[in-house]
Design a protein around this motif. Structure first.
Motif, short mmCIF file in Angstrom:
data_model
loop_
_atom_site.label_atom_id
_atom_site.label_comp_id
_atom_site.label_asym_id
_atom_site.label_seq_id
_atom_site.Cartn_x
_atom_site.Cartn_y
_atom_site.Cartn_z
N GLY A 77 22.07 0.12 -6.36
CA GLY A 77 23.20 -0.37 -7.13
C GLY A 77 23.73 0.61 -8.15
N LYS A 78 23.17 1.83 -8.21
CA LYS A 78 23.66 2.84 -9.15
C LYS A 78 24.86 3.54 -8.56
CE LYS A 78 22.28 6.88 -11.87
NZ LYS A 78 22.84 6.29 -13.10
N SER A 79 25.87 3.78 -9.39
CA SER A 79 27.10 4.44 -8.94
C SER A 79 27.04 5.93 -9.27
CB SER A 79 28.32 3.80 -9.62
OG SER A 79 29.51 4.43 -9.22
N PHE A 80 27.30 6.76 -8.27
CA PHE A 80 27.37 8.21 -8.44
C PHE A 80 28.82 8.65 -8.38
CE2 PHE A 80 23.07 7.60 -6.86
CZ PHE A 80 22.32 8.47 -7.64
N ILE A 81 29.21 9.53 -9.29
CA ILE A 81 30.54 10.14 -9.25
C ILE A 81 30.42 11.45 -8.48
CG2 ILE A 81 32.47 11.06 -10.57
CD1 ILE A 81 31.56 9.28 -12.91
N LEU A 82 31.11 11.56 -7.35
CA LEU A 82 30.98 12.73 -6.49
C LEU A 82 32.12 13.72 -6.64
CD1 LEU A 82 29.66 11.10 -3.19
CD2 LEU A 82 28.35 12.34 -4.91
N TYR A 83 33.34 13.24 -6.84
CA TYR A 83 34.49 14.13 -6.92
C TYR A 83 35.40 13.70 -8.06
CZ TYR A 83 33.40 15.51 -2.08
OH TYR A 83 32.77 15.96 -0.95
N LEU A 142 35.52 22.27 5.24
CA LEU A 142 35.21 22.64 3.87
C LEU A 142 34.88 21.42 3.02
CD1 LEU A 142 37.70 25.56 3.19
CD2 LEU A 142 35.22 25.66 3.06
N MET A 143 35.55 20.29 3.29
CA MET A 143 35.23 19.07 2.55
C MET A 143 33.80 18.61 2.85
SD MET A 143 37.83 18.42 0.64
CE MET A 143 37.99 20.22 0.58
N HIS A 144 33.38 18.73 4.10
CA HIS A 144 31.99 18.39 4.45
C HIS A 144 31.02 19.33 3.77
CE1 HIS A 144 32.75 15.15 7.20
NE2 HIS A 144 33.50 15.88 8.00
N ARG A 145 31.34 20.62 3.72
CA ARG A 145 30.46 21.58 3.06
C ARG A 145 30.38 21.29 1.57
NH1 ARG A 145 31.94 27.62 4.20
NH2 ARG A 145 30.13 27.87 2.82
N MET A 146 31.49 20.88 0.96
CA MET A 146 31.47 20.56 -0.46
C MET A 146 30.56 19.36 -0.73
SD MET A 146 34.66 19.60 -3.00
CE MET A 146 35.69 20.85 -2.23
N THR A 147 30.65 18.34 0.13
CA THR A 147 29.79 17.17 -0.03
C THR A 147 28.32 17.55 0.13
OG1 THR A 147 31.54 15.71 0.79
CG2 THR A 147 29.29 14.84 0.81
N GLU A 148 28.02 18.36 1.15
CA GLU A 148 26.64 18.79 1.37
C GLU A 148 26.11 19.57 0.18
OE1 GLU A 148 26.85 21.05 4.94
OE2 GLU A 148 27.02 19.31 6.26
N SER A 149 26.94 20.44 -0.39
CA SER A 149 26.48 21.24 -1.53
C SER A 149 26.21 20.36 -2.74
CB SER A 149 27.51 22.33 -1.87
OG SER A 149 28.70 21.78 -2.40
N PHE A 151 25.16 17.17 -2.66
CA PHE A 151 23.88 16.48 -2.42
C PHE A 151 22.72 17.46 -2.59
CE2 PHE A 151 26.41 13.19 -0.05
CZ PHE A 151 26.03 12.13 -0.87
N ARG A 152 22.94 18.74 -2.21
CA ARG A 152 21.91 19.76 -2.45
C ARG A 152 21.62 19.88 -3.93
NH1 ARG A 152 24.40 25.28 -2.19
NH2 ARG A 152 24.98 24.51 -4.25
N ASP A 153 22.70 19.90 -4.75
CA ASP A 153 22.51 19.99 -6.20
C ASP A 153 21.65 18.85 -6.73
OD1 ASP A 153 24.19 22.16 -6.10
OD2 ASP A 153 25.95 21.07 -6.83
N LEU A 154 21.87 17.65 -6.18
CA LEU A 154 21.14 16.47 -6.66
C LEU A 154 19.67 16.48 -6.25
CD1 LEU A 154 23.79 13.69 -5.88
CD2 LEU A 154 23.15 14.55 -8.13
N MET A 155 19.36 17.12 -5.12
CA MET A 155 18.03 16.97 -4.53
C MET A 155 17.11 18.18 -4.70
SD MET A 155 19.20 15.14 -0.96
CE MET A 155 17.52 15.05 -0.35
N MET A 156 17.67 19.40 -4.83
CA MET A 156 16.85 20.58 -4.67
C MET A 156 16.24 21.13 -5.95
SD MET A 156 16.70 21.22 -1.44
CE MET A 156 16.15 22.94 -1.38
N CYS A 246 32.84 25.24 -4.54
CA CYS A 246 32.18 25.04 -5.83
C CYS A 246 33.19 24.51 -6.84
CB CYS A 246 31.56 26.34 -6.34
SG CYS A 246 30.54 26.12 -7.82
N ARG A 247 33.59 23.26 -6.65
CA ARG A 247 34.56 22.63 -7.55
C ARG A 247 34.33 21.14 -7.52
NH1 ARG A 247 38.89 20.52 -4.18
NH2 ARG A 247 39.76 19.87 -6.16
N MET A 248 35.04 20.43 -8.39
CA MET A 248 34.87 18.99 -8.48
C MET A 248 35.72 18.27 -7.44
SD MET A 248 32.56 18.57 -10.61
CE MET A 248 32.61 16.79 -10.49
#
Length: 248
Positions: A77-83, A142-149, A151-156, A246-248
């Motif tokens: 139930g936690k909301s994450f802001i991705l973009y 590129l949008m998929h790569r941005m999303t993957e990067s 999630f990498r920031d959140l997990m690694m 590497c942007r919001m």
């Protein structure tokens, strides 16, 4: 409607930030005009939602004026802001030629003027213009790569790494030169940053305080000044991704 986005964007609050060209990084002027030709204009007020997670994904949205943030709800139930999207950005989940559902929600953060592209109209353009189809595929990739990067920031690299990566992304999206430093020309609360990295506000407060002690950041009137970007890159193991990613 031709050139409406170019005219409207001149009034955006962030026109003096780092060269933000939005989708003009991906589409030629001719292709952009083709996309404009199938847009219809929608106005939305701050706090409105353009779509919710689970809605039918059959439209793309181009920000002519205003701002939109994309959020994701976790299983707990936690909301994450991705973009954080600004004028010039194109967003929305849409799989051409097949039905799909939205994976995220889109909340308007400041009164918006939006160009809406329907899937059926886009499909016709992609069939008719091979060059546009190729550019559209590059944009989607590129949008998929941005999303993957993200999630990498959140997990690694833990919360400090995720916060440093967030500050670099904010700097790339909203940064303006200030002497030898970079001022993030976007007021963002510690609570919002916490929602972007899956942390608590208290932990963000503590990490920012530590960065200030290291003389890596400063705070001015609710805005953040990046004084030592190399320090931030070291903590988040920066991979020197292109600015388009590497942007919001």
């Amino acid at each position: 409607m031709n050139h409406i986005a170019k005219k409207e964007c001149n009034t955006c609050d962030h026109t003096e930030t780092k060269a933000h060209k939005g989708i003009m990084n991906f589409f030629s002027e001719e292709s952009f005009e083709r996309l404009q030709s199938i847009m219809y204009v929608k106005h939305a007020a701050k706090g409105d939602y353009l779509f919710w997670e689970g809605d039918t994904a059959d439209k793309l949205y181009y920000v002519i004026q205003g701002g939109v943030r994309i959020t994701k709800l976790s299983d707990t139930g936690k909301s994450f802001i991705l973009y954080l999207h600004q004028a010039g950005d194109l967003f929305g989940q849409m799989d051409p030629f097949q039905n799909s559902l939205q994976s995220f929600s889109a909340e308007v953060t400041e009164d918006c003027k939006i160009g809406v592209i329907q899937r059926k109209d886009l499909e016709v353009l992609l069939w008719q213009h091979g060059d546009l189809a190729i550019e559209f595929m590059k944009w989607m990739g590129l949008m998929h790569r941005m999303t993957e990067s993200k999630f990498r920031d959140l997990m690694m690299y833990g919360k400090p790494g995720a916060l440093c990566s967030l500050l670099i992304r904010l700097s790339n999206s909203y940064g303006i030169p200030n002497g030898k430093h970079t001022l993030i020309n976007y007021k963002i609360s510690n609570s919002e940053m916490a929602d972007m990295i899956g942390a608590t506000r208290e932990s963000v407060n503590r990490m920012l305080s530590d960065m200030k002690k290291e003389d890596a950041v400063e705070f001015h009137n609710g805005q953040i000044m990046i004084k030592n970007a190399a320090y931030l890159r070291d903590i988040c193991h920066c991979e020197n991704c292109p600015l388009e990613i590497c942007r919001m």
